[in-house]
Write a protein that holds these residues in place. Structure first.
Motif, PDB file in Angstrom:
ATOM      1  N   ASN A   1       0.823  -1.213   0.000  1.00 38.47           N
ATOM      2  CA  ASN A   1       0.000   0.000   0.000  1.00 38.47           C
ATOM      3  C   ASN A   1       0.856   1.261   0.000  1.00 38.47           C
ATOM      4  N   GLY A   2       1.912   1.265   0.805  1.00 38.24           N
ATOM      5  CA  GLY A   2       2.808   2.417   0.797  1.00 38.24           C
ATOM      6  C   GLY A   2       3.454   2.621  -0.554  1.00 38.24           C
ATOM      7  N   LEU A   3       3.866   1.516  -1.183  1.00 35.04           N
ATOM      8  CA  LEU A   3       4.511   1.636  -2.497  1.00 35.04           C
ATOM      9  C   LEU A   3       3.506   2.022  -3.578  1.00 35.04           C
ATOM     10  N   ALA A   4       2.258   1.548  -3.461  1.00 29.92           N
ATOM     11  CA  ALA A   4       1.242   1.976  -4.424  1.00 29.92           C
ATOM     12  C   ALA A   4       1.021   3.480  -4.340  1.00 29.92           C
ATOM     13  N   ALA A   5       0.963   3.998  -3.107  1.00 33.96           N
ATOM     14  CA  ALA A   5       0.822   5.443  -2.930  1.00 33.96           C
ATOM     15  C   ALA A   5       2.037   6.173  -3.488  1.00 33.96           C
ATOM     16  N   ALA A   6       3.218   5.635  -3.225  1.00 33.12           N
ATOM     17  CA  ALA A   6       4.450   6.285  -3.673  1.00 33.12           C
ATOM     18  C   ALA A   6       4.513   6.356  -5.197  1.00 33.12           C
ATOM     19  N   VAL A   7       4.208   5.240  -5.859  1.00 31.64           N
ATOM     20  CA  VAL A   7       4.232   5.207  -7.324  1.00 31.64           C
ATOM     21  C   VAL A   7       3.227   6.201  -7.895  1.00 31.64           C
ATOM     22  N   SER A   8       2.032   6.244  -7.311  1.00 36.45           N
ATOM     23  CA  SER A   8       0.992   7.145  -7.811  1.00 36.45           C
ATOM     24  C   SER A   8       1.423   8.603  -7.701  1.00 36.45           C
ATOM     25  N   LEU A   9       1.976   8.974  -6.557  1.00 37.25           N
ATOM     26  CA  LEU A   9       2.391  10.364  -6.356  1.00 37.25           C
ATOM     27  C   LEU A   9       3.606  10.724  -7.199  1.00 37.25           C
ATOM     28  N   ALA A  10       4.532   9.788  -7.369  1.00 33.82           N
ATOM     29  CA  ALA A  10       5.695  10.062  -8.217  1.00 33.82           C
ATOM     30  C   ALA A  10       5.270  10.297  -9.658  1.00 33.82           C
ATOM     31  N   ARG A  11       4.311   9.512 -10.124  1.00 33.13           N
ATOM     32  CA  ARG A  11       3.814   9.700 -11.490  1.00 33.13           C
ATOM     33  C   ARG A  11       3.046  11.015 -11.630  1.00 33.13           C
ATOM     34  N   ALA A  12       2.516  11.518 -10.506  1.00 32.10           N
ATOM     35  CA  ALA A  12       1.807  12.803 -10.535  1.00 32.10           C
ATOM     36  C   ALA A  12       2.757  13.986 -10.425  1.00 32.10           C
ATOM     37  N   GLY A  13       4.070  13.726 -10.343  1.00 34.38           N
ATOM     38  CA  GLY A  13       5.047  14.804 -10.333  1.00 34.38           C
ATOM     39  C   GLY A  13       5.631  15.141  -8.975  1.00 34.38           C
ATOM     40  N   TYR A  14       5.283  14.381  -7.949  1.00 39.21           N
ATOM     41  CA  TYR A  14       5.843  14.640  -6.624  1.00 39.21           C
ATOM     42  C   TYR A  14       7.257  14.069  -6.511  1.00 39.21           C
ATOM     43  N   ASP A  15       8.054  14.728  -5.688  1.00 37.14           N
ATOM     44  CA  ASP A  15       9.366  14.221  -5.290  1.00 37.14           C
ATOM     45  C   ASP A  15       9.113  13.298  -4.101  1.00 37.14           C
ATOM     46  N   VAL A  16       9.182  11.991  -4.318  1.00 40.39           N
ATOM     47  CA  VAL A  16       8.726  11.016  -3.334  1.00 40.39           C
ATOM     48  C   VAL A  16       9.898  10.312  -2.668  1.00 40.39           C
ATOM     49  N   ARG A  17       9.817  10.192  -1.356  1.00 41.09           N
ATOM     50  CA  ARG A  17      10.739   9.329  -0.621  1.00 41.09           C
ATOM     51  C   ARG A  17       9.910   8.398   0.259  1.00 41.09           C
ATOM     52  N   VAL A  18      10.340   7.150   0.340  1.00 35.35           N
ATOM     53  CA  VAL A  18       9.688   6.136   1.161  1.00 35.35           C
ATOM     54  C   VAL A  18      10.618   5.790   2.313  1.00 35.35           C
ATOM     55  N   LEU A  19      10.089   5.794   3.523  1.00 30.99           N
ATOM     56  CA  LEU A  19      10.863   5.448   4.716  1.00 30.99           C
ATOM     57  C   LEU A  19      10.423   4.067   5.193  1.00 30.99           C
ATOM     58  N   GLU A  20      11.357   3.143   5.272  1.00 26.89           N
ATOM     59  CA  GLU A  20      11.070   1.764   5.674  1.00 26.89           C
ATOM     60  C   GLU A  20      11.916   1.400   6.898  1.00 26.89           C
ATOM     61  N   ALA A  21      11.258   0.883   7.939  1.00 35.39           N
ATOM     62  CA  ALA A  21      11.962   0.563   9.180  1.00 35.39           C
ATOM     63  C   ALA A  21      12.927  -0.602   9.001  1.00 35.39           C
ATOM     64  N   HIS A  22      12.553  -1.580   8.184  1.00 34.63           N
ATOM     65  CA  HIS A  22      13.370  -2.779   8.023  1.00 34.63           C
ATOM     66  C   HIS A  22      14.530  -2.509   7.070  1.00 34.63           C
ATOM     67  N   SER A  23      15.458  -3.434   7.065  1.00 35.38           N
ATOM     68  CA  SER A  23      16.602  -3.291   6.153  1.00 35.38           C
ATOM     69  C   SER A  23      16.248  -3.677   4.724  1.00 35.38           C
ATOM     70  N   ALA A  24      15.085  -4.298   4.527  1.00 33.44           N
ATOM     71  CA  ALA A  24      14.647  -4.694   3.193  1.00 33.44           C
ATOM     72  C   ALA A  24      13.258  -4.127   2.937  1.00 33.44           C
ATOM     73  N   ILE A  25      12.977  -3.852   1.673  1.00 35.13           N
ATOM     74  CA  ILE A  25      11.669  -3.297   1.295  1.00 35.13           C
ATOM     75  C   ILE A  25      10.611  -4.395   1.228  1.00 35.13           C
ATOM     76  N   GLY A  26       9.362  -3.972   1.238  1.00 33.08           N
ATOM     77  CA  GLY A  26       8.279  -4.903   0.920  1.00 33.08           C
ATOM     78  C   GLY A  26       7.235  -5.092   1.989  1.00 33.08           C
TER      79      GLY A  26
END
Length: 485
Positions: free
Chosen positions: A13-38
């Motif tokens: 869900n976080g990545l879906a939001a991130a992809v959507s906003l990046a495609r809309a022109g936002y400068d997007v950063r995702v913060l993940e607590a774990h050492s691996a994404i997903g």
């Protein structure tokens, strides 16, 4: 747009939001607590070298029907496996009932109960897109397909009440209860019926109960690849405990903060209104999951040979036994013979283990924050339906509910569904609102499974949060076609 968006959490869900906003022109950063994404779609070597285990979800019935993932083109980006059998339900005495991908084959195998099963499931499977449209949004709205919704409601009564289910044969009762138990809620109940029917309907669609070749990680990897292609970044090892200290930009300048987290993280924001805070405190989390992964020296030795064809297997026997176990969990007890949700991905995907070897993923439901190690309880149920399983085990890796909560703060007390799944909380998720993704804090949105449409690997809570944020910013409704068409 020239504004920034910070996403907390790199689950689907976080990545879906991130992809959507990046495609809309936002400068997007995702913060993940774990050492691996997903988040819930990670694959890792939990046991022995060469064995690839799904850390969270493994089979994804709703991913390929998700409007977000269809627009994103997920089926074209990764290789999906559609198994011959969507799921299996072993019974005592060496028998099993099978939900084959082919509905006719399923009905034939159910004997005298087949006609009732077809009447229950076939209309939903045929109109799966309309069903997804209804369930994939907040429920405080006039449905676009009222006759379908009426039929769905009638089927909920047929499977979620003692009077309704009495019309089914014992075999159909058992098979349906195994699917309804995914909801980790008391049985029978209308909430369990709603989620179970949604899943069962997918078993006989074109995609069935699919799984990504190579593991669930492929879903996260595809999303991150697209995010980076549109200028976004991911920062791992960044645990956000307090929103008051998080530098996420200036909401007055259009900057956004989207949370793929449990709603209670909002309570750390200094500007949260007390009325909204009370509603968030009242939001309930449900029972938990305790999981174990096995590395095996060969296939599971099922007594009923057909079970080997199904990646997903529901263990628990007849309806009464599963219901008794799930209701014990809801009452705060761990049953002696728990319902086990098992997945054998290497039955259809040999890339998951060295040649001739196999992996098995399994969990049981337990009370919140339980410290019970599930390994022996799961093994005993597997031995019941697959004698000799214990001798196949080369290594195992268990995660208790309490450990899961420490590993992922979003899984409050080990609840992997983002909140107790009840009819009330299907509507009030996490607050009663036509726009539950929007918070009263300017620029801050919830984008997790604690918002509609709830749990499942669909990306829809993230997309709907991003759509809400974009529409609030511009005053113009945004569609998937606008970003992915």
């Amino acid at each position: 747009m020239g504004s920034r968006a910070t996403i907390v959490g790199s689950g689907p869900n976080g990545l879906a939001a991130a992809v959507s906003l990046a495609r809309a022109g936002y400068d997007v950063r995702v913060l993940e607590a774990h050492s691996a994404i997903g988040g819930g779609v990670r694959t890792a070597g939990l046991t022995l070298p060469g064995f690839h285990h799904d850390v969270g979800s493994a089979v994804h019935p709703a991913a390929r029907s998700s409007p977000f993932f269809r627009a994103f083109g997920l089926s074209e980006r990764i290789d999906w496996i559609t198994p011959e059998a969507s799921y299996a339900h072993p019974l005592d005495g060496g028998r099993a009932v099978m939900a084959w991908h082919d509905l006719d084959r399923t009905v034939d195998g159910l004997g005298r109960g087949g006609h009732a099963y077809r009447a229950l499931i076939a209309p939903l499977s045929r109109r799966i897109r309309e069903l997804v449209d209804f369930t994939g949004d907040q429920l405080l709205r006039v449905p676009r397909h009222p006759m379908l919704v009426a039929g769905f409601g009638a089927r909920m009564l047929a499977t979620g009440t003692p009077a309704g289910r009495a019309t089914f044969s014992p075999e159909v009762e058992a098979m349906l209860t195994g699917v309804l138990a995914h909801g980790n809620t008391p049985l029978p109940s209308l909430a369990a019926a709603a989620s179970g029917l949604f899943l069962a309907a997918h078993a006989h669609t074109a995609e069935g109960w699919s799984l990504p070749r190579g593991g669930a990680q492929r879903i996260a990897d595809a999303l991150v690849e697209d995010l980076k292609a549109h200028g976004g970044t991911v920062e791992t090892g960044t645990l956000v405990r307090d929103l008051g200290g998080l530098d996420w930009g200036d909401p007055g300048a259009g900057d956004l903060l989207l949370l793929d987290t449990a709603p209670r993280l909002l309570l750390t924001h200094p500007d949260i209104p007390e009325r909204y805070a009370r509603a968030i405190r009242a939001y309930r989390h449900g029972s938990a999951a305790a999981k174990v992964d096995f590395a095996l020296d060969g296939p599971v030795p099922w007594t009923a040979a057909d079970v080997a064809h199904a990646p997903t297997v529901h263990l628990g026997g007849a309806r009464a036994e599963i219901e008794s176990g799930e209701n014990a969990v809801a009452a705060g007890r761990v049953p002696e013979h728990p319902y086990v949700l098992a997945v054998q991905p290497s039955a259809v995907d040999p890339s998951r283990a060295p040649e001739g070897r196999h992996v098995l993923w399994a969990y049981i439901h337990v009370p919140p924050a339980s410290t019970i190690d599930p390994t022996e309880l799961v093994t005993a149920q597997l031995e019941r339906f697959a004698p000799g399983f214990r001798r196949r085990v080369m290594a195992s890796h268990a995660v208790t509910a309490a450990e899961r909560a420490r590993f992922n703060p979003s899984d409050v007390d080990g609840d992997i569904l983002g909140g107790a799944f009840t009819i009330t909380q299907a509507v009030r998720r996490p607050v009663l609102s036509r726009t539950p993704w929007r918070t009263p804090i300017p620029g801050v949105y919830l984008a997790s499974a604690s918002t509609p449409p709830g749990p499942g690997v669909t990306g829809m809570p993230g997309w709907r949060a991003a759509r809400q944020a974009l529409s609030d910013r511009t005053g113009v409704p945004v569609s998937l076609d606008d970003l992915f068409g």
